[in-house]
Design an enzyme around this catalytic site. Structure first.
Site, PDB file in Angstrom:
ATOM      1  N   ASP A  87       0.827  -1.203   0.000  1.00 16.35           N
ATOM      2  CA  ASP A  87       0.000   0.000   0.000  1.00 16.35           C
ATOM      3  C   ASP A  87       0.865   1.259   0.000  1.00 16.35           C
ATOM      4  OD1 ASP A  87      -2.322   1.419   0.013  1.00 16.35           O
ATOM      5  OD2 ASP A  87      -2.860   0.980   2.087  1.00 16.35           O
ATOM      6  N   TRP A 144       2.984   7.973  -1.985  1.00 20.93           N
ATOM      7  CA  TRP A 144       4.415   8.173  -2.219  1.00 20.93           C
ATOM      8  C   TRP A 144       4.619   9.140  -3.391  1.00 20.93           C
ATOM      9  CZ3 TRP A 144       7.783   7.488  -6.278  1.00 20.93           C
ATOM     10  CH2 TRP A 144       9.155   7.390  -5.967  1.00 20.93           C
ATOM     11  N   HIS A 155       3.366   3.594  -8.605  1.00 17.28           N
ATOM     12  CA  HIS A 155       3.268   2.162  -8.917  1.00 17.28           C
ATOM     13  C   HIS A 155       4.567   1.656  -9.560  1.00 17.28           C
ATOM     14  CE1 HIS A 155      -0.828   2.272  -7.673  1.00 17.28           C
ATOM     15  NE2 HIS A 155      -1.258   2.980  -8.699  1.00 17.28           N
ATOM     16  N   ASP A 205     -11.534  -5.181  -6.349  1.00 15.29           N
ATOM     17  CA  ASP A 205     -12.151  -3.865  -6.130  1.00 15.29           C
ATOM     18  C   ASP A 205     -11.349  -2.735  -6.780  1.00 15.29           C
ATOM     19  OD1 ASP A 205     -14.422  -4.684  -4.720  1.00 15.29           O
ATOM     20  OD2 ASP A 205     -13.247  -4.950  -2.892  1.00 15.29           O
ATOM     21  N   LEU A 225      11.931 -20.211  -4.171  1.00 13.53           N
ATOM     22  CA  LEU A 225      10.860 -19.330  -3.676  1.00 13.53           C
ATOM     23  C   LEU A 225       9.638 -19.534  -4.561  1.00 13.53           C
ATOM     24  CD1 LEU A 225      10.019 -16.821  -1.866  1.00 13.53           C
ATOM     25  CD2 LEU A 225      10.705 -15.404  -3.813  1.00 13.53           C
ATOM     26  N   LEU A 230      -7.292  -5.904   6.195  1.00 17.52           N
ATOM     27  CA  LEU A 230      -6.888  -6.988   5.294  1.00 17.52           C
ATOM     28  C   LEU A 230      -7.378  -6.800   3.864  1.00 17.52           C
ATOM     29  CD1 LEU A 230      -7.250 -10.114   7.617  1.00 17.52           C
ATOM     30  CD2 LEU A 230      -5.139  -9.062   6.770  1.00 17.52           C
ATOM     31  N   SER A 231      -8.413  -5.983   3.667  1.00 23.78           N
ATOM     32  CA  SER A 231      -8.862  -5.635   2.312  1.00 23.78           C
ATOM     33  C   SER A 231      -9.069  -6.852   1.409  1.00 23.78           C
ATOM     34  CB  SER A 231      -7.877  -4.645   1.669  1.00 23.78           C
ATOM     35  OG  SER A 231      -7.748  -3.481   2.443  1.00 23.78           O
ATOM     36  N   GLU A 242       0.114 -13.840  11.702  1.00 22.11           N
ATOM     37  CA  GLU A 242       0.483 -12.645  12.475  1.00 22.11           C
ATOM     38  C   GLU A 242       0.412 -11.452  11.524  1.00 22.11           C
ATOM     39  OE1 GLU A 242       1.191 -12.696  15.733  1.00 22.11           O
ATOM     40  OE2 GLU A 242       0.911 -14.878  15.796  1.00 22.11           O
TER      41      GLU A 242
HETATM   42  C1  FPP Z   1      -1.588   0.280  -3.374  1.00 22.30           C
HETATM   43  O1  FPP Z   1      -1.194   1.636  -3.423  1.00 22.30           O
HETATM   44  C2  FPP Z   1      -1.007  -0.446  -4.462  1.00 22.30           C
HETATM   45  C3  FPP Z   1      -1.695  -1.007  -5.488  1.00 22.30           C
HETATM   46  C4  FPP Z   1      -3.164  -0.902  -5.646  1.00 22.30           C
HETATM   47  C5  FPP Z   1      -1.018  -1.725  -6.572  1.00 22.30           C
HETATM   48  C6  FPP Z   1       0.262  -2.459  -6.228  1.00 22.30           C
HETATM   49  C7  FPP Z   1       1.006  -2.573  -7.507  1.00 22.30           C
HETATM   50  C8  FPP Z   1       2.344  -2.460  -7.675  1.00 22.30           C
HETATM   51  C9  FPP Z   1       3.297  -2.344  -6.552  1.00 22.30           C
HETATM   52  C10 FPP Z   1       2.952  -2.395  -9.034  1.00 22.30           C
HETATM   53  C11 FPP Z   1       2.565  -3.482  -9.997  1.00 22.30           C
HETATM   54  C12 FPP Z   1       2.727  -4.842  -9.446  1.00 22.30           C
HETATM   55  C13 FPP Z   1       3.561  -5.807  -9.945  1.00 22.30           C
HETATM   56  C14 FPP Z   1       3.555  -7.171  -9.338  1.00 22.30           C
HETATM   57  C15 FPP Z   1       4.471  -5.560 -11.060  1.00 22.30           C
HETATM   58  P1  FPP Z   1      -2.314   2.738  -3.619  1.00 22.30           P
HETATM   59  O2  FPP Z   1      -2.409   3.094  -5.048  1.00 22.30           O
HETATM   60  O3  FPP Z   1      -3.597   2.278  -3.017  1.00 22.30           O
HETATM   61  O4  FPP Z   1      -1.683   3.917  -2.788  1.00 22.30           O
HETATM   62  P2  FPP Z   1      -2.472   5.003  -1.946  1.00 22.30           P
HETATM   63  O5  FPP Z   1      -3.240   4.249  -0.896  1.00 22.30           O
HETATM   64  O6  FPP Z   1      -1.371   5.845  -1.378  1.00 22.30           O
HETATM   65  O7  FPP Z   1      -3.346   5.728  -2.910  1.00 22.30           O
END
Ligand code: FPP
Length: 235
Positions: free
Chosen positions: A16, A21, A33, A63, A127, A183-184, A195
């Site tokens: 998250d 960021w 991202h 979602d 892994l 946990l979304s 944990e």
């Molecule tokens: C949550 O941050 C993150 C996501 C919804 C996507 C996670 C995806 C990546 C890290 C990149 C692509 C994945 C791979 C495996 C290549 P957010 O957008 O909800 O952030 P915020 O809560 O600050 O808005």
């Protein structure tokens, strides 16, 4: 099939804070991202040496389709590029990659890249990297229940395999970055005794030291699985 090393810990990560960021740096969310992909590389590289046998990353929840179309398509593109670019390196490092979640709503190119990555990394034993894409734990549980009703093997183990998309160990530790404590809809069945570890930093800043700190906190927890603490057991 589980390899011997995959008896190591199963860690799930809710990555998250990519958006926050980026916004904190005056950048478009999609660059958050993109920076998140670099954090994935760091964590995947560090995981086997930190005792992790299975790593499940929440990349796109069912979602998340509610996000603006531009952001959804940027995420789909990033995932596809990640799979195309990393498959060779993952195979060389002994990482087996599989995806969990629905495939029928994904862009064809992404679905194809997932299948290819799964095929080319199938021999990995160091892994098991699982990427959750268009994933909903509730949907996975409902689908497994429907499959169970039609199955000749209604055992809890078979149900668990159907929920998890194969024989994976239960989750030991769920890490969520960026301060939220929920946990979304992530690995609800598999995390029955997990944990939970929450960090304040945003996912793009997460590194091997943060992973080690989460595992050190985990090592200090007493897991009782509904039983008694060791001294009470002995009494
Ligand atoms: C949550 O941050 C993150 C996501 C919804 C996507 C996670 C995806 C990546 C890290 C990149 C692509 C994945 C791979 C495996 C290549 P957010 O957008 O909800 O952030 P915020 O809560 O600050 O808005």
């Amino acid at each position: 099939m589980q390899s011997p090393l995959q008896s190591g810990l199963h860690v799930g990560i809710i990555m998250d804070g990519n958006g926050r960021w980026a916004v904190a740096r005056g950048l478009p969310r999609v660059l958050g991202h993109k920076a998140g992909v670099a954090a994935i590389r760091r964590v995947v590289e560090a995981a086997p040496d930190q005792g992790i046998g299975t790593l499940t990353l929440y990349a796109f929840s069912s979602d998340n389709w509610r996000r603006p179309p531009d952001e959804v398509s940027a995420l789909m593109g990033l995932l596809q590029r990640y799979l195309r670019a990393e498959t060779g390196r993952l195979a060389g490092a002994g990482v087996r990659l599989t995806a969990i979640g629905r495939r029928d709503r994904l862009p064809a190119g992404l679905a194809e890249a997932i299948g290819r990555a799964e095929d080319l990394t199938a021999g990995g034993t160091r892994l098991h990297l699982r990427i959750a894409i268009d994933y909903s734990a509730r949907a996975a549980i409902l689908a497994a229940a429907a499959a169970l009703a039609a199955s000749a093997d209604p055992s809890p183990a078979a149900f668990g395999r159907a929920v998890s998309g194969g024989a994976v160990p239960d989750v030991d530790l769920v890490i969520r970055t960026s301060g939220e404590q929920r946990l979304s809809d992530f690995l609800l069945w598999e995390s029955a005794y997990a944990e939970l570890h929450f960090t304040q930093g945003h996912w793009p800043d997460f590194d091997a030291d943060d992973l080690a700190a989460a595992l050190a906190a985990f090592a200090g927890r007493e897991r009782r699985f509904g039983g008694l603490a060791a001294p009470a057991r002995a009494a």
